[in-house]
Write an enzyme that holds these catalytic residues in place. Structure first.
Site, PDB file in Angstrom:
ATOM      1  N   ASP A  50       0.811  -1.222   0.000  1.00 19.21           N
ATOM      2  CA  ASP A  50       0.000   0.000   0.000  1.00 19.21           C
ATOM      3  C   ASP A  50       0.846   1.275   0.000  1.00 19.21           C
ATOM      4  OD1 ASP A  50      -2.218  -1.662   0.128  1.00 19.21           O
ATOM      5  OD2 ASP A  50      -2.211  -1.664   2.310  1.00 19.21           O
TER       6      ASP A  50
ATOM      7  N   GLN B 273       2.016  -6.144  -3.140  1.00 20.59           N
ATOM      8  CA  GLN B 273       2.456  -6.229  -1.736  1.00 20.59           C
ATOM      9  C   GLN B 273       3.760  -5.429  -1.548  1.00 20.59           C
ATOM     10  OE1 GLN B 273       1.343  -9.613  -3.186  1.00 20.59           O
ATOM     11  NE2 GLN B 273      -0.574  -8.639  -2.657  1.00 20.59           N
TER      12      GLN B 273
ATOM     13  N   LYS C 112       1.899   2.048  -5.172  1.00 21.78           N
ATOM     14  CA  LYS C 112       2.411   1.448  -6.414  1.00 21.78           C
ATOM     15  C   LYS C 112       1.473   1.742  -7.582  1.00 21.78           C
ATOM     16  CE  LYS C 112       2.415  -2.554  -4.293  1.00 21.78           C
ATOM     17  NZ  LYS C 112       2.153  -2.153  -2.890  1.00 21.78           N
TER      18      LYS C 112
ATOM     19  N   GLY D 254      -4.483  -4.356  -3.743  1.00 18.22           N
ATOM     20  CA  GLY D 254      -5.446  -3.311  -4.067  1.00 18.22           C
ATOM     21  C   GLY D 254      -4.654  -2.082  -4.467  1.00 18.22           C
ATOM     22  N   HIS D 255      -4.633  -1.775  -5.745  1.00 22.35           N
ATOM     23  CA  HIS D 255      -3.820  -0.672  -6.258  1.00 22.35           C
ATOM     24  C   HIS D 255      -4.740   0.451  -6.735  1.00 22.35           C
ATOM     25  CE1 HIS D 255      -0.266  -3.630  -7.110  1.00 22.35           C
ATOM     26  NE2 HIS D 255      -0.652  -3.603  -5.858  1.00 22.35           N
TER      27      HIS D 255
END
Ligand code: GDP
Ligand code: IMO
Ligand code: MG
Length: 415
Positions: free
Chosen positions: A13, A219, A16, A40-41
């Site tokens: 988080d 990650q 990225k 989750g990007h």
């Protein structure tokens, strides 16, 4: 041509998604190489927010090809759901035939095991990541390419359920019957089989043709299965080397490596976090940084920048530079702390120990600044913010090439 790589330096988080989207405007191919829909990007363009889990963050560049490599674990159901808002992606999203599948039973096993672990839970995203990678390593997994023959795949899965019936019964998991399973797999196959490709050859050809290739990590380094805070980690190789395995590249194919790092630190899920701040400062970081998980909505734990861990991660990934994210979240803090060493058994330690349990951070403290939010030129930064950036470069022995001052693509300083 060599491929450029984006990798998370902390516990995920870091931002990225923002950086991959921003850079992807200049790239021909964008590839995910590990992880699954635990990621989750977030991408923000002109106040519009988009959260991606499996689709590479290059998807907003209509001219780029997106690749999901063999190292990713794919839940067909969730991928199909995620693709819906984009319309037809079949000519610009390709999936490795070798990528392993996450199916319903993996998700149920993940969630059941976490419940049984109670206080010792890892705090997984409950997306079936561990069981799917576990099956891959045990050599009993099923790959996306097998969707080409759903009859054979369904039979093989039923066989797997039969052999492991004791496990499923113990966990209270009801497995599907052949007919339902076949129907489900046929529905996945209809959408996904046209996108299955030999993605390794695709990336090699792109590089041979001097196309620009960007590799997007999921990650972060401290969640790496080997180098992270085991067992409180994810189940893949999140470090830059993972890109070689997860796509079929060799180390010489990797060019510039950019480590993505927040100006402070967060962690979601359980496990050691030396610089976690339990005072009002920690709460303020969480609130200002909107630190809630994109995938699970969980509040992220917050604390100060850990220069020891970042220096380690930078070396481990071979970072040419860092993208220093969310500097604006520190706006208005009178004092900003950075962990420059740990105290372990009364001794000062400046390298990352084997375990981050029972280490006490040693902090340096700096004066804060009013506002960097939205600034796009380095020279416009307040003096104290510049000093902070310089000090982080010294401590991490890595150049900061980009500073992010807000979630939008535009809120970026190229140093
Ligand atoms: P990822 O998993 O590394 O892609 O990061 P996430 O998307 O999970 O979390 C990063 C969050 O911070 C997202 O909500 C982004 O929109 C947001 N973000 C990214 N860069 C910045 C920044 O410079 N400032 C602020 N305030 N938010 C940012
Ligand atoms: P992005 O790509 C932050 C964490 C989980 C848990 C541990 C194991 O958005 O940075 P898993 O479901 O992978 O078995 O959970 O890893 N985790 C993440 N934390 N960002 C992520 O992805 C994460 N993906 C997994 O919270 O602690
Ligand atoms: Mg995220």
């Amino acid at each position: 041509m060599k491929s450029d790589l984006i990798v998370g330096i902390q516990w995920g988080d870091e931002g990225k998604g923002k950086i991959v989207d921003l850079l992807a405007q200049d790239y021909d191919v964008v590839c995910r190489y590990q992880g699954g829909h635990n990621a989750g990007h977030t991408i923000v363009v002109d106040d519009k927010k988009l959260a991606l889990h499996l689709i590479p963050s290059g998807v907003l560049n209509q001219n780029a090809i997106n690749i999901i490599g063999n190292g990713v674990v794919i839940s067909p159901k969730d991928l199909i759901e995620e693709m819906k808002p984009f319309g037809d992606l079949s000519d610009r999203l390709f999936i490795s035939d070798k990528a392993h599948m996450i199916l319903r039973h993996h998700i149920l096993i993940d969630q059941a095991r976490e419940k049984l672990r109670g206080k010792k839970a890892i705090g997984t995203t409950g997306r079936g990541i561990g069981p799917a990678y576990g099956n891959k390593i045990e050599r009993v997994g099923h790959r996306i390419g097998e969707l080409k023959d759903t009859e054979k795949l369904a039979k093989s899965l039923i066989e797997y359920f039969d052999i492991n019936h004791v496990l499923f019964e113990a966990l209270g998991i009801e497995t599907a019957n052949y007919d339902d399973l076949k129907k489900e797999l046929d529905a996945y196959a209809k959408v996904l089989v046209p996108m299955i490709a030999d993605t390794t050859s695709m990336v090699w050809n792109a590089l041979d043709e001097n196309k620009k290739v960007l590799l997007e990590g999921a990650q972060g380094t401290l969640l790496d299965i080997d180098h992270g805070t085991y067992p409180f980690v994810t189940s893949s190789s999140t470090v830059s080397a993972g890109a070689c395995i997860g796509l079929g590249l060799n180390p010489k194919d990797i060019g510039n490596v950019t480590g993505i790092v927040k100006a402070y630190c967060t962690r979601v899920g359980n496990g050691p976090f030396p610089t976690e701040d339990f005072t009002q400062d920690g709460k303020d970081l969480g609130e200002k940084g909107k630190e809630f998980g994109v995938t699970t909505g969980r509040a992220r734990r917050c604390g100060w920048f850990d220069a020891v861990a970042c220096r380690y991660a930078s070396r481990l990934n071979g970072c040419d530079e860092l993208a220093f994210m969310k500097l604006d979240v520190l706006d208005g803090f009178p004092k900003i702390k950075v962990c420059v060493a740990y105290e372990i058994d009364g001794k000062r330690v400046e390298t990352l120990p084997q375990s981050l349990e029972n280490v006490t951070p040693i902090y340096e403290e700096y004066d804060g600044w009013d506002r960097v939010q939205g600034i796009t030129k380095y020279e416009d930064l307040p003096e104290n913010a510049k000093k902070y950036v310089k000090r982080i470069e010294e401590l991490t022995q890595t150049k900061i090439g980009l500073i992010s001052t807000g979630p939008d693509r535009k809120e970026t300083i190229f140093v």
